[in-house]
Design a protein around this motif. Structure first.
Motif, mmCIF file in Angstrom:
data_model
loop_
_atom_site.group_PDB
_atom_site.id
_atom_site.type_symbol
_atom_site.label_atom_id
_atom_site.label_comp_id
_atom_site.label_asym_id
_atom_site.label_seq_id
_atom_site.Cartn_x
_atom_site.Cartn_y
_atom_site.Cartn_z
ATOM 1 N N ARG A 139 0.818 -1.215 0.000
ATOM 2 C CA ARG A 139 0.000 0.000 0.000
ATOM 3 C C ARG A 139 0.851 1.263 0.000
ATOM 4 N N GLY A 140 2.067 1.213 0.530
ATOM 5 C CA GLY A 140 2.961 2.369 0.482
ATOM 6 C C GLY A 140 2.958 3.181 1.767
ATOM 7 N N THR A 141 3.693 4.279 1.723
ATOM 8 C CA THR A 141 3.948 5.074 2.920
ATOM 9 C C THR A 141 2.759 5.911 3.363
ATOM 10 N N ASP A 142 1.741 6.028 2.545
ATOM 11 C CA ASP A 142 0.617 6.886 2.918
ATOM 12 C C ASP A 142 -0.455 6.149 3.708
ATOM 13 N N VAL A 143 -0.238 4.902 4.066
ATOM 14 C CA VAL A 143 -1.250 4.147 4.808
ATOM 15 C C VAL A 143 -0.770 3.867 6.228
ATOM 16 N N THR A 144 -1.707 3.975 7.165
ATOM 17 C CA THR A 144 -1.425 3.612 8.549
ATOM 18 C C THR A 144 -2.465 2.600 8.999
ATOM 19 N N LEU A 145 -2.109 1.868 10.017
ATOM 20 C CA LEU A 145 -2.980 0.822 10.534
ATOM 21 C C LEU A 145 -2.858 0.826 12.048
ATOM 22 N N GLN A 146 -3.985 0.812 12.736
ATOM 23 C CA GLN A 146 -4.000 0.716 14.195
ATOM 24 C C GLN A 146 -4.167 -0.755 14.568
ATOM 25 N N VAL A 147 -3.328 -1.233 15.467
ATOM 26 C CA VAL A 147 -3.405 -2.616 15.943
ATOM 27 C C VAL A 147 -3.632 -2.570 17.446
ATOM 28 N N ARG A 148 -4.693 -3.249 17.896
ATOM 29 C CA ARG A 148 -4.977 -3.304 19.329
ATOM 30 C C ARG A 148 -5.175 -4.760 19.721
ATOM 31 N N ILE A 149 -4.457 -5.189 20.738
ATOM 32 C CA ILE A 149 -4.542 -6.560 21.221
ATOM 33 C C ILE A 149 -5.131 -6.520 22.625
ATOM 34 N N GLY A 150 -6.266 -7.196 22.770
ATOM 35 C CA GLY A 150 -6.948 -7.179 24.063
ATOM 36 C C GLY A 150 -7.296 -5.766 24.460
ATOM 37 N N ASP A 151 -7.042 -5.401 25.710
ATOM 38 C CA ASP A 151 -7.346 -4.048 26.180
ATOM 39 C C ASP A 151 -6.107 -3.158 26.206
ATOM 40 N N ARG A 152 -5.062 -3.589 25.542
ATOM 41 C CA ARG A 152 -3.828 -2.801 25.467
ATOM 42 C C ARG A 152 -4.057 -1.554 24.599
ATOM 43 N N PRO A 153 -3.284 -0.501 24.811
ATOM 44 C CA PRO A 153 -3.393 0.676 23.938
ATOM 45 C C PRO A 153 -3.032 0.298 22.500
ATOM 46 N N PRO A 154 -3.630 0.985 21.526
ATOM 47 C CA PRO A 154 -3.319 0.655 20.131
ATOM 48 C C PRO A 154 -1.898 1.050 19.752
ATOM 49 N N VAL A 155 -1.365 0.327 18.767
ATOM 50 C CA VAL A 155 -0.058 0.623 18.186
ATOM 51 C C VAL A 155 -0.309 1.009 16.736
ATOM 52 N N THR A 156 0.359 2.054 16.257
ATOM 53 C CA THR A 156 0.193 2.491 14.873
ATOM 54 C C THR A 156 1.316 1.933 14.019
ATOM 55 N N LEU A 157 0.943 1.281 12.927
ATOM 56 C CA LEU A 157 1.904 0.783 11.950
ATOM 57 C C LEU A 157 1.808 1.653 10.712
ATOM 58 N N VAL A 158 2.957 1.977 10.123
ATOM 59 C CA VAL A 158 3.017 2.809 8.932
ATOM 60 C C VAL A 158 3.684 2.010 7.827
ATOM 61 N N GLY A 159 3.164 2.126 6.625
ATOM 62 C CA GLY A 159 3.688 1.350 5.505
ATOM 63 C C GLY A 159 4.965 1.903 4.918
ATOM 64 N N ASP A 160 5.907 2.305 5.773
ATOM 65 C CA ASP A 160 7.154 2.870 5.258
ATOM 66 C C ASP A 160 8.330 1.908 5.344
ATOM 67 N N GLY A 161 8.063 0.668 5.754
ATOM 68 C CA GLY A 161 9.115 -0.338 5.791
ATOM 69 C C GLY A 161 10.057 -0.243 6.969
ATOM 70 N N THR A 162 9.802 0.666 7.923
ATOM 71 C CA THR A 162 10.724 0.822 9.047
ATOM 72 C C THR A 162 10.417 -0.129 10.196
#
Length: 113
Positions: free
Chosen positions: A74-97
């Motif tokens: 998808r490239g660098t302009d997309v972000t994704l929020q990942v939340r596991i259980g009741d933990r705070p969300p983590v943001t992933l960015v499609g920049d390969g880092t």
């Protein structure tokens, strides 16, 4: 069993990820597109999120691999929020880092999975 919640800023991104995840044999039957829970102070939301229920390490690996490939595609302009259980969300960015597999494994372990 562990539930991972995935959300994206736009419905097109989320539906694209849904398609990619449903194409992964190891995740078959483990993915649902549902309304996102309301944020504090809100009565409801029109947003959606993907719920992925993981039962073993192979499914965790399949999720991490598929999300990582999808983000790179998808490239660098997309972000994704990942939340596991009741933990705070983590943001992933499609920049390969980020190494999504390492991140998801650490999140799953932190959640007791």
């Amino acid at each position: 069993m562990l539930t991972v919640r995935l959300s994206a800023p736009g419905p097109d991104d989320l539906r694209s990820l849904d398609d990619w995840l449903r194409g992964e044999e190891r995740l078959r039957g483990r993915i649902r597109l549902v309304p996102a829970p309301p944020r504090p102070g809100e009565l409801g939301t029109a947003d959606e999120e993907l719920l992925v229920t993981l039962a073993d390490a192979a499914q965790n690996a399949a999720l991490a691999e598929t999300v990582e490939i999808w983000l790179r595609h998808r490239g660098t302009d997309v972000t994704l929020q990942v939340r596991i259980g009741d933990r705070p969300p983590v943001t992933l960015v499609g920049d390969g880092t980020l190494d999504v597999a390492v991140l998801l494994k650490a999140a799953v372990e932190a959640a007791g999975g």
